[in-house]
Design a protein around this motif. Structure first.
Motif, PDB file in Angstrom:
ATOM      1  N   ASP A 129      12.984  23.994   7.913  1.00 31.58           N
ATOM      2  CA  ASP A 129      12.339  24.541   9.098  1.00 31.58           C
ATOM      3  C   ASP A 129      11.016  25.173   8.674  1.00 31.58           C
ATOM      4  OD1 ASP A 129      11.788  25.397  11.669  1.00 31.58           O
ATOM      5  OD2 ASP A 129      13.015  27.205  11.491  1.00 31.58           O
ATOM      6  N   GLY A 130      10.041  24.327   8.434  1.00 31.36           N
ATOM      7  CA  GLY A 130       8.741  24.806   8.002  1.00 31.36           C
ATOM      8  C   GLY A 130       8.796  25.380   6.602  1.00 31.36           C
ATOM      9  N   THR A 131       8.460  26.653   6.483  1.00 25.12           N
ATOM     10  CA  THR A 131       8.397  27.277   5.170  1.00 25.12           C
ATOM     11  C   THR A 131       9.739  27.831   4.703  1.00 25.12           C
ATOM     12  OG1 THR A 131       7.799  29.402   6.161  1.00 25.12           O
ATOM     13  CG2 THR A 131       5.991  27.932   5.526  1.00 25.12           C
ATOM     14  N   GLU A 132      10.766  27.705   5.522  1.00 25.85           N
ATOM     15  CA  GLU A 132      12.090  28.199   5.160  1.00 25.85           C
ATOM     16  C   GLU A 132      13.153  27.195   5.578  1.00 25.85           C
ATOM     17  OE1 GLU A 132      12.150  31.918   7.208  1.00 25.85           O
ATOM     18  OE2 GLU A 132      12.605  31.006   9.151  1.00 25.85           O
ATOM     19  N   LEU A 133      14.430  27.593   5.444  1.00 25.01           N
ATOM     20  CA  LEU A 133      15.531  26.757   5.875  1.00 25.01           C
ATOM     21  C   LEU A 133      16.323  27.494   6.939  1.00 25.01           C
ATOM     22  CD1 LEU A 133      14.958  25.905   2.757  1.00 25.01           C
ATOM     23  CD2 LEU A 133      17.152  24.737   2.947  1.00 25.01           C
ATOM     24  N   ARG A 134      17.110  26.735   7.679  1.00 20.09           N
ATOM     25  CA  ARG A 134      18.044  27.295   8.640  1.00 20.09           C
ATOM     26  C   ARG A 134      19.439  26.791   8.280  1.00 20.09           C
ATOM     27  NH1 ARG A 134      15.903  31.276  12.211  1.00 20.09           N
ATOM     28  NH2 ARG A 134      13.640  30.915  12.208  1.00 20.09           N
ATOM     29  N   VAL A 135      20.428  27.666   8.413  1.00 18.44           N
ATOM     30  CA  VAL A 135      21.785  27.295   8.056  1.00 18.44           C
ATOM     31  C   VAL A 135      22.698  27.449   9.265  1.00 18.44           C
ATOM     32  CG1 VAL A 135      22.309  29.627   7.165  1.00 18.44           C
ATOM     33  CG2 VAL A 135      23.699  27.669   6.458  1.00 18.44           C
ATOM     34  N   SER A 136      23.553  26.433   9.472  1.00 18.20           N
ATOM     35  CA  SER A 136      24.485  26.436  10.591  1.00 18.20           C
ATOM     36  C   SER A 136      25.853  25.966  10.118  1.00 18.20           C
ATOM     37  CB  SER A 136      23.985  25.522  11.721  1.00 18.20           C
ATOM     38  OG  SER A 136      22.748  25.982  12.233  1.00 18.20           O
ATOM     39  N   GLY A 137      26.899  26.635  10.590  1.00 18.65           N
ATOM     40  CA  GLY A 137      28.261  26.266  10.223  1.00 18.65           C
ATOM     41  C   GLY A 137      29.203  27.424  10.492  1.00 18.65           C
ATOM     42  N   ARG A 138      30.472  27.218  10.161  1.00 18.31           N
ATOM     43  CA  ARG A 138      31.473  28.268  10.361  1.00 18.31           C
ATOM     44  C   ARG A 138      32.268  28.464   9.077  1.00 18.31           C
ATOM     45  NH1 ARG A 138      34.052  31.398  13.911  1.00 18.31           N
ATOM     46  NH2 ARG A 138      36.341  31.474  14.011  1.00 18.31           N
ATOM     47  N   LYS A 139      32.336  29.700   8.625  1.00 12.67           N
ATOM     48  CA  LYS A 139      33.040  30.050   7.402  1.00 12.67           C
ATOM     49  C   LYS A 139      34.249  30.921   7.730  1.00 12.67           C
ATOM     50  CE  LYS A 139      30.183  28.042   4.549  1.00 12.67           C
ATOM     51  NZ  LYS A 139      30.622  26.894   3.718  1.00 12.67           N
ATOM     52  N   LEU A 140      35.350  30.666   7.037  1.00 13.82           N
ATOM     53  CA  LEU A 140      36.598  31.369   7.300  1.00 13.82           C
ATOM     54  C   LEU A 140      37.024  32.226   6.117  1.00 13.82           C
ATOM     55  CD1 LEU A 140      38.711  28.513   8.941  1.00 13.82           C
ATOM     56  CD2 LEU A 140      37.158  30.124  10.054  1.00 13.82           C
ATOM     57  N   TRP A 141      37.791  33.289   6.421  1.00  8.91           N
ATOM     58  CA  TRP A 141      38.464  34.104   5.418  1.00  8.91           C
ATOM     59  C   TRP A 141      37.498  34.656   4.361  1.00  8.91           C
ATOM     60  CZ3 TRP A 141      42.649  34.953   7.870  1.00  8.91           C
ATOM     61  CH2 TRP A 141      43.302  33.925   8.552  1.00  8.91           C
ATOM     62  N   VAL A 142      36.403  35.211   4.829  1.00  8.09           N
ATOM     63  CA  VAL A 142      35.415  35.784   3.917  1.00  8.09           C
ATOM     64  C   VAL A 142      35.810  37.228   3.607  1.00  8.09           C
ATOM     65  CG1 VAL A 142      32.986  36.332   3.561  1.00  8.09           C
ATOM     66  CG2 VAL A 142      33.634  34.297   4.887  1.00  8.09           C
ATOM     67  N   SER A 143      36.274  37.475   2.393  1.00  6.75           N
ATOM     68  CA  SER A 143      36.649  38.831   2.001  1.00  6.75           C
ATOM     69  C   SER A 143      35.425  39.739   2.041  1.00  6.75           C
ATOM     70  CB  SER A 143      37.258  38.835   0.596  1.00  6.75           C
ATOM     71  OG  SER A 143      38.459  38.098   0.578  1.00  6.75           O
ATOM     72  N   PHE A 144      35.568  40.875   2.704  1.00  4.70           N
ATOM     73  CA  PHE A 144      34.513  41.856   2.934  1.00  4.70           C
ATOM     74  C   PHE A 144      33.369  41.285   3.775  1.00  4.70           C
ATOM     75  CE2 PHE A 144      37.012  43.366  -0.542  1.00  4.70           C
ATOM     76  CZ  PHE A 144      37.296  44.652  -0.118  1.00  4.70           C
ATOM     77  N   GLY A 145      33.653  40.170   4.433  1.00  9.69           N
ATOM     78  CA  GLY A 145      32.665  39.602   5.350  1.00  9.69           C
ATOM     79  C   GLY A 145      32.380  40.513   6.527  1.00  9.69           C
ATOM     80  N   ALA A 146      33.346  41.344   6.902  1.00 12.83           N
ATOM     81  CA  ALA A 146      33.149  42.240   8.041  1.00 12.83           C
ATOM     82  C   ALA A 146      32.140  43.341   7.752  1.00 12.83           C
ATOM     83  CB  ALA A 146      34.480  42.859   8.460  1.00 12.83           C
ATOM     84  N   VAL A 147      31.883  43.613   6.475  1.00 10.43           N
ATOM     85  CA  VAL A 147      30.949  44.692   6.117  1.00 10.43           C
ATOM     86  C   VAL A 147      29.828  44.207   5.204  1.00 10.43           C
ATOM     87  CG1 VAL A 147      32.660  46.514   6.407  1.00 10.43           C
ATOM     88  CG2 VAL A 147      32.431  45.395   4.180  1.00 10.43           C
ATOM     89  N   ALA A 148      29.789  42.919   4.918  1.00  6.96           N
ATOM     90  CA  ALA A 148      28.817  42.389   3.963  1.00  6.96           C
ATOM     91  C   ALA A 148      27.393  42.461   4.520  1.00  6.96           C
ATOM     92  CB  ALA A 148      29.151  40.953   3.599  1.00  6.96           C
ATOM     93  N   ASP A 149      26.478  42.815   3.643  1.00  2.00           N
ATOM     94  CA  ASP A 149      25.049  42.797   3.980  1.00  2.00           C
ATOM     95  C   ASP A 149      24.437  41.440   3.680  1.00  2.00           C
ATOM     96  OD1 ASP A 149      24.744  45.737   4.549  1.00  2.00           O
ATOM     97  OD2 ASP A 149      25.408  45.844   2.461  1.00  2.00           O
ATOM     98  N   VAL A 150      25.048  40.717   2.741  1.00  2.00           N
ATOM     99  CA  VAL A 150      24.528  39.423   2.326  1.00  2.00           C
ATOM    100  C   VAL A 150      25.695  38.534   1.933  1.00  2.00           C
ATOM    101  CG1 VAL A 150      24.196  40.158  -0.076  1.00  2.00           C
ATOM    102  CG2 VAL A 150      22.830  38.271   0.833  1.00  2.00           C
ATOM    103  N   LEU A 151      25.572  37.253   2.218  1.00  2.00           N
ATOM    104  CA  LEU A 151      26.610  36.282   1.890  1.00  2.00           C
ATOM    105  C   LEU A 151      26.044  35.216   0.963  1.00  2.00           C
ATOM    106  CD1 LEU A 151      27.884  35.633   5.533  1.00  2.00           C
ATOM    107  CD2 LEU A 151      28.958  37.146   3.845  1.00  2.00           C
ATOM    108  N   LEU A 152      26.812  34.861  -0.060  1.00  2.00           N
ATOM    109  CA  LEU A 152      26.483  33.683  -0.849  1.00  2.00           C
ATOM    110  C   LEU A 152      27.156  32.512  -0.152  1.00  2.00           C
ATOM    111  CD1 LEU A 152      25.154  32.451  -3.360  1.00  2.00           C
ATOM    112  CD2 LEU A 152      27.304  32.840  -4.581  1.00  2.00           C
ATOM    113  N   VAL A 153      26.353  31.677   0.504  1.00  3.85           N
ATOM    114  CA  VAL A 153      26.854  30.628   1.386  1.00  3.85           C
ATOM    115  C   VAL A 153      26.754  29.267   0.706  1.00  3.85           C
ATOM    116  CG1 VAL A 153      26.519  29.459   3.606  1.00  3.85           C
ATOM    117  CG2 VAL A 153      26.227  31.939   3.444  1.00  3.85           C
ATOM    118  N   LEU A 154      27.853  28.520   0.773  1.00  6.15           N
ATOM    119  CA  LEU A 154      27.857  27.132   0.315  1.00  6.15           C
ATOM    120  C   LEU A 154      27.678  26.214   1.511  1.00  6.15           C
ATOM    121  CD1 LEU A 154      28.413  24.876  -1.830  1.00  6.15           C
ATOM    122  CD2 LEU A 154      30.834  25.070  -1.180  1.00  6.15           C
ATOM    123  N   GLY A 155      26.711  25.294   1.403  1.00  5.18           N
ATOM    124  CA  GLY A 155      26.490  24.308   2.447  1.00  5.18           C
ATOM    125  C   GLY A 155      26.023  23.007   1.834  1.00  5.18           C
TER     126      GLY A 155
END
Length: 371
Positions: A129-155
């Motif tokens: 998306d121009g100078t950056e990327l956009r990420v779309s999808g659904r991730k399940l069972w992310v430990s501490f996902g409810a309070v995470a400031d940043v996610l290491l995402v696999l796509g």
């Protein structure tokens, strides 16, 4: 480690409550202050530079009091280990001090509705998306996902699997806290929906094609290692609780510990715990030596320790009887957590499959004289 003893003491007192309500923000902050979010990272990044054995013992001690607290160690260490191994020098200098200090709480977002054990099948997509990327999808069972400031995402991309650090405080990130799951109820688990969330290019960790085999491979191997040691600690705690109850509880004027069947159960449990710890220690030696067998030694340790925690935990519930089934019973909580430990970072059947393949490979090598 400053504050660690106090954190363990608080966990002994409050783990049952945290299991019902989730690890509180101040506990996560205290854990970060005690150095639990990357204790084996180099001191230059704010870590304690723990060696493999020290890290394992730390995970075991946490596992013996609160699996969710051990999970916080695991997740933070997984993400920081992957960034330390595969990020650029500039990325390490920016991200590692923030991740290790707890300024940014991290989550690992890999599992999807159609991709659990087989992560090569992820449907999450990174698009230009121009100078950056956009990420779309659904991730399940992310430990501490409810309070995470940043996610290491696999796509995925057209050029292969990709991992990136994705900030959660932006449009396009929807967090759905999960409650009432079987175990690890304090680990602030969430499902995450990504709807075109922005990903600056300097947040990509390694080039496309390296996301699964290299970046996620490093994270998952690190996770299995701390889960193994944590499970060994959990199994030991269950055995201790069962022995304590058996020594104190009387029926008809006879201690439970005086029954041969109880003593035999405790003896079997002790042997299993010792065997699990021995495999964890073997994995520690392999890691320290840079042994090519490190990955499989870690798989074996995680498989054995999680199985041991499940068996010893279930036996402890039986020995403790009604007391073991109480809502605030540590053995009841550990028995549930052990069932989850058998699944996370590679289910027991997948681990057994990989170990079986190793058996056949080594047998073939022995037969043709290659060792």
């Amino acid at each position: 480690m400053t504050g660690f003893a106090g954190l363990v003491a608080a966990a002994r007192e409050n783990a049952a409550e945290w299991d019902r309500t989730g690890l509180p923000a101040d506990v996560i902050g205290a854990a970060a202050g005690a150095g639990l979010l990357g204790p084996d990272r180099p001191r230059e990044w704010g870590g304690h530079g723990l060696d493999a054995y020290e890290l394992g013992e730390l995970a075991a001690e946490l596992g013996a009091v609160c699996t969710s607290l051990r999970s916080l160690l695991t997740v933070g260490a997984m993400v920081s280990a992957a960034v330390d191994r595969w990020a650029t020098a500039a990325q390490r200098a920016y991200w590692l001090p923030r991740l290790v200090s707890g300024e940014l709480v991290a989550g690992l977002a890999a599992t999807e509705p159609g991709a659990g054990t087989e992560l090569a099948g992820v449907a999450t997509v990174f698009e230009e998306d121009g100078t950056e990327l956009r990420v779309s999808g659904r991730k399940l069972w992310v430990s501490f996902g409810a309070v995470a400031d940043v996610l290491l995402v696999l796509g995925r991309t057209e050029d292969g699997p990709l991992t990136a650090l994705v900030r959660t405080d932006q449009p396009g990130v929807v967090v759905e806290p999960v409650t009432g799951q079987l175990g690890m109820r304090g680990a602030r688990i969430a499902h995450i929906t990504l709807n075109g969330a922005r990903v600056p290019r300097d947040q990509l960790i390694a080039p496309p094609g390296f996301g699964l085999s290299h970046v996620l491979g490093t994270a998952l191997d690190h996770g299995r290692y701390t889960v193994a040691w944590g499970s060994a600690g959990m199994a030991g705690a269950c055995l201790h609780e069962a022995a304590r109850h058996a020594a104190e509880r009387t029926q008809g004027g006879t201690r439970l510990a005086d029954h041969a069947t109880i003593r035999a159960a405790l003896g079997r449990g002790w042997v299993e715990v010792q065997a699990a710890r021995a495999l964890c220690e073997r994995a520690a030696r392999a890691r320290a030596a840079g042994d090519p067998d490190t990955v499989m030694a870690t798989v074996a340790a995680k498989y054995a320790a999680a199985e041991t925690a499940a068996r010893v935990g279930a036996e402890a519930v039986q020995i403790c009887g009604a007391a073991g089934c109480a809502a605030d019973s540590p053995v009841q909580r550990f028995a549930r957590d052990a069932a989850v430990a058998q699944i996370i970072e590679g289910s027991r059947d997948i681990a057994a499959l990989h170990l079986g393949e190793q058996v056949l490979t080594r047998m073939a090598r022995a037969e043709d004289g290659r060792g």
